[in-house]
Motif scaffolding. Structure first.
Motif, short mmCIF file in Angstrom:
data_model
loop_
_atom_site.label_atom_id
_atom_site.label_comp_id
_atom_site.label_asym_id
_atom_site.label_seq_id
_atom_site.Cartn_x
_atom_site.Cartn_y
_atom_site.Cartn_z
N SER A 32 0.90 -1.18 -0.05
CA SER A 32 0.06 0.21 -0.16
C SER A 32 0.78 1.24 0.02
O SER A 32 1.90 1.47 0.82
CB SER A 32 -0.81 0.04 1.32
N PRO A 33 0.57 2.27 -0.63
CA PRO A 33 1.32 3.61 -0.96
C PRO A 33 1.48 4.53 0.38
O PRO A 33 2.55 4.79 0.74
CB PRO A 33 0.79 4.42 -2.07
N LEU A 63 4.18 -1.82 4.49
CA LEU A 63 5.73 -1.99 5.10
C LEU A 63 6.54 -1.60 4.16
O LEU A 63 7.42 -0.69 4.76
CB LEU A 63 5.63 -3.24 5.89
N VAL A 64 6.61 -2.03 2.95
CA VAL A 64 7.40 -1.75 1.90
C VAL A 64 7.84 -0.31 1.59
O VAL A 64 8.71 0.18 1.76
CB VAL A 64 7.28 -2.49 0.63
N ASN A 65 6.58 0.59 1.50
CA ASN A 65 6.63 1.74 1.38
C ASN A 65 7.29 2.79 2.43
O ASN A 65 7.85 3.90 2.35
CB ASN A 65 5.24 2.46 0.82
N ILE A 66 6.69 2.24 3.78
CA ILE A 66 7.33 2.78 4.91
C ILE A 66 8.83 2.85 4.91
O ILE A 66 9.42 3.72 5.33
CB ILE A 66 6.64 2.23 6.04
N VAL A 67 9.43 1.60 4.50
CA VAL A 67 10.63 1.53 4.62
C VAL A 67 11.39 2.26 3.57
O VAL A 67 12.43 3.04 3.86
CB VAL A 67 11.29 -0.05 4.09
N ILE A 68 10.91 2.60 2.42
CA ILE A 68 11.37 3.25 1.36
C ILE A 68 11.31 4.65 1.72
O ILE A 68 12.32 5.32 1.45
CB ILE A 68 10.32 3.12 0.04
N ARG A 69 10.19 5.15 2.67
CA ARG A 69 10.23 6.50 3.02
C ARG A 69 11.19 7.02 3.90
O ARG A 69 11.77 7.96 4.04
CB ARG A 69 8.67 6.94 3.51
N GLU A 76 10.44 7.97 -2.30
CA GLU A 76 9.09 8.57 -2.27
C GLU A 76 8.41 7.15 -2.49
O GLU A 76 8.72 6.02 -3.00
CB GLU A 76 8.69 9.29 -3.43
N SER A 77 6.96 7.15 -1.75
CA SER A 77 6.26 5.85 -1.81
C SER A 77 5.95 5.53 -3.37
O SER A 77 5.75 6.33 -4.35
CB SER A 77 4.94 6.18 -1.50
#
Length: 301
Positions: free
Chosen positions: A134-135, A139-145, A150-151
């Motif tokens: 989910s953007p 969890l994946v986008n939280i780690v990216i941020r 950026e998401s």
């Protein structure tokens, strides 16, 4: 004749055990082939299969000349090849690694963890994938941020669809698929390993020269079966992951058949598409089986 009857009587219990399997294939696999003829007809429900008029290859020509034909074929073949290249070796590697674990407790733990995803339904598995990717809350986008990025809207980006589909499938099926390789590894004579140790072979050398050749017949058989279903990309998972934004990468033969056959009530057209898919898979199966028999002397028949 008497010899045949005596053999049947002697093995009557085995034939009785085989009967349910034979009945299953006759009822659910061969009897439905009667309906394949609607691919060559303009099926009209009120007239039935026999009463509907023959139109020859009209529906096949329509499919081959349709605007979406190449997109559908590219997506289906692309996902199938991606799945074969990435998903096929992983269970083999997992089985080889599990086989080298000496602690029985740790080994059972690894097997339990890797087998568990297989028992999740497709709906639950896709739901988990959507939650993790989910953007906003994934969890994946939280780690990216956290690392300053950026998401990424994974589920709506066509470029990510095949990777997400294949990798989630590998995660879900690798443990279960490794069982047959573990069974093949269990059948390798331990004396071969003992002799190799005496000759000073390392663990990697024993895996390469003993374990891999030992399971190679099983690998070849499963490779033939996988290649024979390369265009058989399943409907349910693709449909659940599909949306209007990733349609250019997610539209495959099975979803096209669903839209035209079920939603559009074009039963003859969808039967023609399905028949084309089956024939191509059958030809691939025969071809790969023949190549395997010549190269490796291992084949389905």
């Amino acid at each position: 004749m008497n010899t045949v009857i005596r053999r049947i009587r002697r093995n009557a219990d085995l034939y009785l055990l085989f009967l349910p399997v034979l009945a299953f294939f006759i009822i659910f696999e061969y009897v439905p082939m009667y309906g394949v003829q609607i691919a060559f007809k303009d099926f009209i429900a009120t007239k039935g299969i026999w009463g509907s008029p023959w139109v020859g290859f009209k529906h096949f020509e329509r499919f081959f000349s349709s605007f979406y034909f190449w997109r559908i074929m590219k997506n289906t073949l692309g996902i199938g090849l991606y799945q074969l290249i990435v998903g096929f070796p992983v269970p083999i590697l997992l089985a080889l690694m599990i086989n080298e674990v000496r602690s029985s407790l740790y080994r059972r733990f690894i097997q339990t963890v890797t087998y568990a995803p297989h028992f999740l339904s497709t709906v639950v598995a896709v739901g988990m994938v959507m939650m993790f990717l989910s953007p906003e809350t994934g969890l994946v986008n939280i780690v990216i941020r956290i690392f300053g990025g950026e998401s990424i809207p994974f589920m709506t980006e066509p470029g990510w669809f095949k990777t997400i589909y294949v990798m989630s499938g590998v995660w879900q099926q690798m443990g279960w698929s490794s069982i047959i390789y573990l069974a093949a590894l269990a059948g390798i004579d331990p004396q071969l390993h003992e002799a190799a140790r005496m000759d000073g072979a390392s663990r990697l050398q024993r895996i390469w020269h003993i374990n891999l050749p030992g399971i190679m017949p099983t690998v070849v058989i499963l490779l033939i079966l996988n290649v024979g279903s390369i265009l058989g990309v399943g409907f349910e998972k693709v449909f659940l992951m599909q949306n209007s934004l990733n349609m250019s990468a997610s539209d495959v033969i099975s979803t096209n058949v669903y839209r035209s056959g079920i939603l559009g009530a074009e039963f003859s057209y969808s039967a023609a598409v399905g028949l084309f898919n089956s024939v191509v898979n059958f030809i691939l199966l025969l071809t790969v089986n023949r190549i395997a028999r010549k190269v490796n002397e291992t084949s389905l028949w």
